[in-house]
Design an enzyme around this catalytic site. Sequence first.
Site, PDB file in Angstrom:
ATOM      1  N   CYS A 132     -83.752  11.405 107.348  1.00 59.50           N
ATOM      2  CA  CYS A 132     -84.044  11.160 108.677  1.00 59.50           C
ATOM      3  C   CYS A 132     -83.606   9.733 109.294  1.00 59.50           C
ATOM      4  O   CYS A 132     -84.708   9.129 109.063  1.00 59.50           O
ATOM      5  CB  CYS A 132     -85.035  11.637 109.425  1.00 59.50           C
ATOM      6  SG  CYS A 132     -85.318  11.393 110.853  1.00 59.50           S
ATOM      7  N   CYS A 135     -86.061   8.545 111.911  1.00 53.68           N
ATOM      8  CA  CYS A 135     -87.362   8.277 111.336  1.00 53.68           C
ATOM      9  C   CYS A 135     -87.756   7.141 110.515  1.00 53.68           C
ATOM     10  O   CYS A 135     -88.689   6.515 110.803  1.00 53.68           O
ATOM     11  CB  CYS A 135     -87.761   9.564 110.539  1.00 53.68           C
ATOM     12  SG  CYS A 135     -87.274  11.032 111.004  1.00 53.68           S
ATOM     13  N   ASP A 136     -86.597   6.795 109.698  1.00 58.17           N
ATOM     14  CA  ASP A 136     -87.154   5.694 108.735  1.00 58.17           C
ATOM     15  C   ASP A 136     -86.271   4.352 108.661  1.00 58.17           C
ATOM     16  O   ASP A 136     -86.345   3.635 107.873  1.00 58.17           O
ATOM     17  CB  ASP A 136     -86.868   6.293 107.293  1.00 58.17           C
ATOM     18  CG  ASP A 136     -87.940   7.633 107.204  1.00 58.17           C
ATOM     19  OD1 ASP A 136     -89.015   7.338 107.667  1.00 58.17           O
ATOM     20  OD2 ASP A 136     -87.544   8.498 106.534  1.00 58.17           O
TER      21      ASP A 136
END
Length: 319
Positions: A132, A135-136
């Site tokens: 992701c 997300c990261d």
Amino acid sequence: MIYDVIIIGAGPAGLAAGLYASRARLNTLILEKEKAGGQIVTTDEVANYPGSIENAGGPSLIKRMVDQVDEFGAERKIDTIKEVELEGEIKVLKGEKDEYKTKTVIIATGAVPRAIGCPGEKELVGRGVSYCATCDAAFFEDMEVYVVGGGDTAVEEGMYLAKFARKVTIIHRRDELRAAKSIQEKAFANEKMAFMWDSVVTEIKGDGIVESMVVKNVKTGEETEVFADEDDGTFGIFPFIGFLPATELFDGIIPMEGGYIKTDEDMKTNIPGVFAAGDVRVKSLRQVVTATADGAIAAVQAGKYIDELEGTGYAGDSK
Ligand code: NAP
């Protein structure tokens, strides 16, 4: 107790089905393995869901969908279904915690990112390996990142990661990308993007965090170990090599194409009273907007099916 509708999966398709079913006063249960959301909770900007003009992220959109189904009285439960008996008027779902009986089933189990499957990958998820970017990406500010895959997702997510990382290298198993030409052009023009052709990742190594990986050239067979920059100590690996529909439970029971469930335009499968909605089914566009539409159609059709079965006069909630 026998439910009218059991929905397996609480992503946008399952939650929309839950909303329409419970609003039509069908006795509805939504089952989810871990927590509600599906893939969309890994997205921090949902810019293409109609009405989402404030650029709400996936988690906030899902929270509002969950609040809405709760308000209309759908029951929600965490359980993992292990076995299904779908033939007959009463369908039985056997979960890890409980056994459930229902007149109709809506399969909204979605799809999950495909893993590389090499040694070290699983152990280092969340420790350098991520599926992701939104997300990261921020964890890799001014660091090196490797993206595996050559499709639209790999190249687009790679460019997103390049907003944070100092360099993004796409590792692709062939010598040309699968991604759309327009997307490729942007990537080739991006100074932060590099390409490692004809290559696959065969091992990821690290003690609690990614420290190196082994990359094999599929043409020459040569293996090279890529180490983290000494100052960084680690780098990111983002595999974007397609998705796997979560359909093992229905293997040999419901006809599929490439692992995705076949339905008609009313979301009906081959089994009366069993419907599928969202990313799990064969379709041309897998987006939140199409998932929620599928869920609504499946729930209305489930109501009609029960009506025909029992002659209750239900005509679907079309308001
Ligand atoms: P995809 O198109 O199936 O591409 C997967 C990529 O991963 C391919 O380049 C493939 O290599 C590679 N790959 C597959 N298995 C691999 C393995 N085991 N090891 C190494 N590499 C592997 O998947 P996607 O990019 O996620 O796209 C899925 C669908 O969504 C597509 O229809 C795509 O067009 C669509 N999509 C559209 C957009 C957009 O329009 N903006 C954005 C994202 C996704 P090969 O090329 O050699 O097969």
